[in-house]
Design a protein around this motif. Structure first.
Motif, PDB file in Angstrom:
ATOM      1  N   TYR A 171       0.842  -1.181   0.000  1.00  0.00           N
ATOM      2  CA  TYR A 171       0.000   0.000   0.000  1.00  0.00           C
ATOM      3  C   TYR A 171       0.883   1.238   0.000  1.00  0.00           C
ATOM      4  CZ  TYR A 171       1.033   0.206   4.990  1.00  0.00           C
ATOM      5  OH  TYR A 171       1.673   0.265   6.189  1.00  0.00           O
ATOM      6  N   LEU A 196      -4.877   6.496   2.095  1.00  0.00           N
ATOM      7  CA  LEU A 196      -4.150   5.248   1.881  1.00  0.00           C
ATOM      8  C   LEU A 196      -4.751   4.542   0.676  1.00  0.00           C
ATOM      9  CD1 LEU A 196      -3.136   2.577   4.449  1.00  0.00           C
ATOM     10  CD2 LEU A 196      -4.559   1.922   2.507  1.00  0.00           C
ATOM     11  N   ASP A 208      -1.480  -0.914  14.891  1.00  0.00           N
ATOM     12  CA  ASP A 208      -1.033  -2.292  14.934  1.00  0.00           C
ATOM     13  C   ASP A 208       0.055  -2.503  13.910  1.00  0.00           C
ATOM     14  OD1 ASP A 208      -2.642  -5.220  15.836  1.00  0.00           O
ATOM     15  OD2 ASP A 208      -0.927  -5.214  14.503  1.00  0.00           O
ATOM     16  N   THR A 209       1.057  -3.235  14.263  1.00  0.00           N
ATOM     17  CA  THR A 209       2.132  -3.474  13.309  1.00  0.00           C
ATOM     18  C   THR A 209       1.757  -4.531  12.293  1.00  0.00           C
ATOM     19  OG1 THR A 209       3.744  -2.978  14.995  1.00  0.00           O
ATOM     20  CG2 THR A 209       4.529  -4.153  13.095  1.00  0.00           C
ATOM     21  N   THR A 210       0.975  -5.494  12.674  1.00  0.00           N
ATOM     22  CA  THR A 210       0.742  -6.623  11.786  1.00  0.00           C
ATOM     23  C   THR A 210      -0.241  -6.296  10.670  1.00  0.00           C
ATOM     24  OG1 THR A 210      -0.950  -7.454  13.299  1.00  0.00           O
ATOM     25  CG2 THR A 210       1.285  -8.324  13.536  1.00  0.00           C
ATOM     26  N   ASP A 211      -1.113  -5.331  10.898  1.00  0.00           N
ATOM     27  CA  ASP A 211      -1.989  -4.885   9.817  1.00  0.00           C
ATOM     28  C   ASP A 211      -1.244  -3.844   9.017  1.00  0.00           C
ATOM     29  OD1 ASP A 211      -5.372  -4.536   9.367  1.00  0.00           O
ATOM     30  OD2 ASP A 211      -3.960  -3.183   8.398  1.00  0.00           O
ATOM     31  N   LEU A 212      -1.283  -3.987   7.735  1.00  0.00           N
ATOM     32  CA  LEU A 212      -0.449  -3.133   6.898  1.00  0.00           C
ATOM     33  C   LEU A 212      -1.080  -1.793   6.562  1.00  0.00           C
ATOM     34  CD1 LEU A 212       0.855  -5.789   4.386  1.00  0.00           C
ATOM     35  CD2 LEU A 212       1.902  -4.996   6.501  1.00  0.00           C
ATOM     36  N   SER A 213      -2.249  -1.533   7.098  1.00  0.00           N
ATOM     37  CA  SER A 213      -2.961  -0.387   6.550  1.00  0.00           C
ATOM     38  C   SER A 213      -3.253   0.716   7.548  1.00  0.00           C
ATOM     39  CB  SER A 213      -4.277  -0.850   5.935  1.00  0.00           C
ATOM     40  OG  SER A 213      -5.097  -1.403   6.948  1.00  0.00           O
TER      41      SER A 213
END
Lengths: 113, 115
Positions: free
Chosen positions: A32, A49, B96-101
């Motif tokens: 992204y 985003l 959160d780090t694990t969610d990329l968005s």
């Protein structure tokens, strides 16, 4: 090497026109891409985003496109206003599994009344 | 809800002095980051913390140490300041780090000059 390129020259634009900024990248495969606004003396503020499977995203007068083939994102401000004058940063997701971002150097926009 | 706060706003150090930049967030975010911003260089990641108790190096970690004191606070320490560390430092947090968005929320910055 990895690069994120934004135009270093300020974009001067007449009020009411559409401002278009470009973000090109090499040797990244971002899941992204984000766009931020930064005013002088302040921290960046998130705007939009867009994910790799999305071609276009809109929010009010802002529009972002993302072309993973061209490795390019375009950021548009329609009906620009003097209050839109700021520096705009693009940021790419660096890798999967964490939220690390790599930022471009930013592109200044000056909207002339 | 103050968001991300940083102290101090401005600091002048002499070469060799040490100092700690403080950052706190009140959004219950897991991830926190330290960046530096230099003219012509853009924002560069120094260190980040995916969660309380973990820290990882970013792009430019040399000369810095960090502490994730608890979920709210993430400090950056310069043990022996050098003129090359003159910069504007920004702290940021995200959900959160694990969610990329998730977007990152930035503090107002600390302007540091090392003479």
């Amino acid at each position: 090497s990895q690069k994120i390129e934004q135009n270093s020259e300020a974009l001067n634009i007449q009020e009411g026109k559409t401002a278009t900024l470009t973000c090109n990248y090499t040797n990244y495969s971002p899941a992204y891409l984000q766009w931020y606004r930064q005013d002088p003396g302040r921290g960046p503020v998130f705007l939009l985003l867009i994910r790799e499977n999305e071609k276009e995203k809109r929010k009010e007068r802002l529009k972002v496109t993302f072309d993973t083939t061209l490795k390019q994102s375009l950021f548009h401000i329609t009906a620009s206003q003097p209050a839109d004058s700021a520096t705009y940063l693009c940021a790419l997701a660096v890798s999967y599994g964490n939220n690390r971002l790599a930022f471009g150097k930013g592109n200044q926009v000056v909207v002339i009344p | 809800n103050a968001g991300v706060t940083q102290t101090p706003k401005f600091q002048v150090l002499k070469t060799g002095q040490s100092m700690t930049l403080q950052c706190a967030q009140d959004m219950n975010h897991n991830s926190m980051y330290w960046y530096r911003q230099d003219p012509g260089m853009g924002l560069r990641l120094i260190y980040y913390s995916a969660s309380e108790g973990t820290t990882d190096k970013g792009e430019v970690p040399n000369g810095y140490n960090v502490s994730r004191l608890n979920k709210r606070e993430f400090s950056l320490r310069l043990e022996s300041a050098a003129p090359s560390q003159t910069s504007v430092y920004f702290c940021a947090s995200s959900e959160d780090t694990t969610d990329l968005s998730y977007e990152q929320y930035f503090g107002p910055g600390t302007r540091l000059t090392v003479t």
